[in-house]
Design a protein around this motif. Sequence first.
Motif, mmCIF file in Angstrom:
data_model
loop_
_atom_site.group_PDB
_atom_site.id
_atom_site.type_symbol
_atom_site.label_atom_id
_atom_site.label_comp_id
_atom_site.label_asym_id
_atom_site.label_seq_id
_atom_site.Cartn_x
_atom_site.Cartn_y
_atom_site.Cartn_z
ATOM 1 N N ARG A 49 0.839 -1.209 0.000
ATOM 2 C CA ARG A 49 0.000 0.000 0.000
ATOM 3 C C ARG A 49 0.872 1.256 0.000
ATOM 4 N N GLY A 50 0.632 2.135 -0.968
ATOM 5 C CA GLY A 50 1.413 3.378 -1.025
ATOM 6 C C GLY A 50 2.663 3.243 -1.876
ATOM 7 N N GLY A 51 3.089 1.984 -2.133
ATOM 8 C CA GLY A 51 4.252 1.756 -2.975
ATOM 9 C C GLY A 51 3.813 1.122 -4.287
ATOM 10 N N GLN A 52 3.554 -0.210 -4.226
ATOM 11 C CA GLN A 52 3.134 -0.917 -5.450
ATOM 12 C C GLN A 52 1.706 -0.560 -5.868
ATOM 13 N N ILE A 53 0.827 -0.428 -4.871
ATOM 14 C CA ILE A 53 -0.549 0.015 -5.158
ATOM 15 C C ILE A 53 -0.744 1.345 -4.439
ATOM 16 N N SER A 54 -0.998 2.353 -5.213
ATOM 17 C CA SER A 54 -1.069 3.686 -4.622
ATOM 18 C C SER A 54 -2.423 4.307 -4.927
ATOM 19 N N MET A 55 -2.831 5.251 -4.074
ATOM 20 C CA MET A 55 -4.167 5.815 -4.267
ATOM 21 C C MET A 55 -4.131 7.333 -4.166
ATOM 22 N N ILE A 56 -4.813 7.970 -5.104
ATOM 23 C CA ILE A 56 -5.040 9.412 -5.008
ATOM 24 C C ILE A 56 -6.423 9.570 -4.388
ATOM 25 N N PHE A 57 -6.477 10.172 -3.222
ATOM 26 C CA PHE A 57 -7.754 10.267 -2.512
ATOM 27 C C PHE A 57 -8.541 11.495 -2.970
ATOM 28 N N GLN A 58 -9.870 11.426 -2.733
ATOM 29 C CA GLN A 58 -10.752 12.533 -3.102
ATOM 30 C C GLN A 58 -10.414 13.787 -2.317
ATOM 31 N N GLU A 59 -10.076 13.601 -1.051
ATOM 32 C CA GLU A 59 -9.920 14.745 -0.160
ATOM 33 C C GLU A 59 -8.450 14.890 0.258
ATOM 34 N N PRO A 60 -7.707 15.823 -0.372
ATOM 35 C CA PRO A 60 -6.274 15.898 -0.092
ATOM 36 C C PRO A 60 -5.949 16.235 1.358
ATOM 37 N N MET A 61 -6.823 17.013 2.021
ATOM 38 C CA MET A 61 -6.529 17.391 3.413
ATOM 39 C C MET A 61 -6.457 16.162 4.311
ATOM 40 N N ALA A 62 -7.258 15.134 3.941
ATOM 41 C CA ALA A 62 -7.294 13.925 4.770
ATOM 42 C C ALA A 62 -6.039 13.081 4.570
ATOM 43 N N SER A 63 -5.294 13.331 3.500
ATOM 44 C CA SER A 63 -4.138 12.479 3.216
ATOM 45 C C SER A 63 -2.838 13.027 3.761
ATOM 46 N N PHE A 64 -2.779 14.329 4.002
ATOM 47 C CA PHE A 64 -1.552 14.906 4.557
ATOM 48 C C PHE A 64 -1.729 15.190 6.042
ATOM 49 N N ASN A 65 -0.679 14.919 6.791
ATOM 50 C CA ASN A 65 -0.690 15.261 8.216
ATOM 51 C C ASN A 65 -0.445 16.772 8.325
ATOM 52 N N PRO A 66 -1.365 17.528 8.969
ATOM 53 C CA PRO A 66 -1.228 18.986 8.966
ATOM 54 C C PRO A 66 -0.002 19.515 9.720
ATOM 55 N N VAL A 67 0.634 18.671 10.550
ATOM 56 C CA VAL A 67 1.735 19.200 11.370
ATOM 57 C C VAL A 67 3.128 18.935 10.775
ATOM 58 N N PHE A 68 3.190 18.333 9.588
ATOM 59 C CA PHE A 68 4.485 18.115 8.951
ATOM 60 C C PHE A 68 4.513 18.763 7.564
ATOM 61 N N PRO A 69 5.670 19.275 7.144
ATOM 62 C CA PRO A 69 5.753 19.844 5.787
ATOM 63 C C PRO A 69 5.414 18.783 4.736
ATOM 64 N N ILE A 70 4.816 19.255 3.645
ATOM 65 C CA ILE A 70 4.394 18.324 2.595
ATOM 66 C C ILE A 70 5.579 17.547 2.017
ATOM 67 N N GLY A 71 6.696 18.240 1.779
ATOM 68 C CA GLY A 71 7.860 17.579 1.196
ATOM 69 C C GLY A 71 8.396 16.475 2.093
ATOM 70 N N LYS A 72 8.387 16.721 3.406
ATOM 71 C CA LYS A 72 8.886 15.715 4.360
ATOM 72 C C LYS A 72 8.023 14.447 4.278
ATOM 73 N N GLN A 73 6.701 14.656 4.154
ATOM 74 C CA GLN A 73 5.797 13.506 4.091
ATOM 75 C C GLN A 73 6.019 12.716 2.796
ATOM 76 N N MET A 74 6.264 13.457 1.716
ATOM 77 C CA MET A 74 6.536 12.761 0.448
ATOM 78 C C MET A 74 7.843 11.990 0.531
ATOM 79 N N ALA A 75 8.853 12.622 1.127
ATOM 80 C CA ALA A 75 10.175 11.984 1.207
ATOM 81 C C ALA A 75 10.127 10.718 2.064
ATOM 82 N N GLU A 76 9.329 10.745 3.133
ATOM 83 C CA GLU A 76 9.230 9.560 4.006
ATOM 84 C C GLU A 76 8.725 8.350 3.236
ATOM 85 N N VAL A 77 7.720 8.599 2.360
ATOM 86 C CA VAL A 77 7.166 7.509 1.548
ATOM 87 C C VAL A 77 8.260 6.921 0.656
ATOM 88 N N LEU A 78 9.086 7.803 0.102
ATOM 89 C CA LEU A 78 10.145 7.348 -0.810
ATOM 90 C C LEU A 78 11.237 6.579 -0.067
#
Length: 348
Positions: free
Chosen positions: A97-126
């Motif tokens: 989940r999130g690697g081989q099968i990934s999902m773009i959700f309807q509601e972007p606010m629900a997918s990002f943690n509001p207390v971390f920078p967006i780039g940091k969250q993307m980098a963690e996944v990578l």
Amino acid sequence: MSDHILRVEGLKTVFKTFSGDINAVDDVAFSLARNETLGIVGESGCGKSVTARSIMKLVEFENGRIDAGSVEYMPTPDELIDLTALDHKSAEIRAIRGGQISMIFQEPMASFNPVFPIGKQMAEVLVHHLGLSKLEARDRAIEMLNRVKIPNAAQRFDEYPHEFSGGMRQRAMIAMAISCNPKLLIADEPTTALDVTVEAQILELLNELEAEHSMTTIMITHDMAVIAEMTDNVMVMYAGRIAEYSSASALFANPLHPYTQALLKSIPRIGSKEELYSIEGSVPSLLDLPKGCYFAPRCPFAMEHCHTQAPPTFEPEPGHRVRCWLYGEPGDEVRAAPLTASEEVAGT
Ligand code: SF4
């Protein structure tokens, strides 16, 4: 050996509510060839997103459960993983989940943690899925933000979700979803919050990525124009069930189910002076479904037996399946198509 990446059979997903259990998805079956784009359409509440969330094993986080059926994932032609058998918190599903099968959700606010920078969250996944170093992950995240047309991507990397506009958050989420080059991308209304120019750019980007990485896509939308432009096969859902399934060309040339016909009639046309068609009534409550055909209370062709007997799935032309009594009669079992994930249908 399988040329298919996903096979769903008899899927039934149930949610527990205060008023009782509801079948949000019932008897859903389809298969997905590698590099295919499948469109799932229907009004809100038809089970499109729940089907996607069931594949991702996310419904268990939301008071839901898969009650019957199976979801088989074939990452390579020689490997088969039964996703339904995996615990929704297991290391195995988290690696997929999130690697081989990934999902773009309807509601972007629900997918990002509001207390971390967006780039940091993307980098963690990578770092987690591709094993990149922090520096490599930062470069890759900035590259992906650039690809989805985020201006000043390097600077934006350190900004928080609330500093992005709604459209930019949506694009950042798309960037995160595709950053690991998923084998299967599930895009749930990916362009809803975007203006038409950015929507066109994002759809083009998704097309490019499909070609570059042989990516398979499930595109969930209520927009028939997106379906016409992007998909190979289409599944029309109504009240948790598949109403019609065929190639996109066959669906637009010869829509069989009265619900599909109504959806196509309600597309606005530039220059048309006619009043825009709307389907009367609304999708029934899943707690109080009508007997027989679920569409019967809204169907202009409803016959007496439609109100008492649920229609099976018929296949009036090869590869074109429809759940409607207009294409067969009660007892007409010979013409009824077995509701299975027919591999000849999908991916042709
Ligand atoms: Fe209409 Fe009957 Fe077909 Fe249902 S089964 S869509 S009510 S004609």
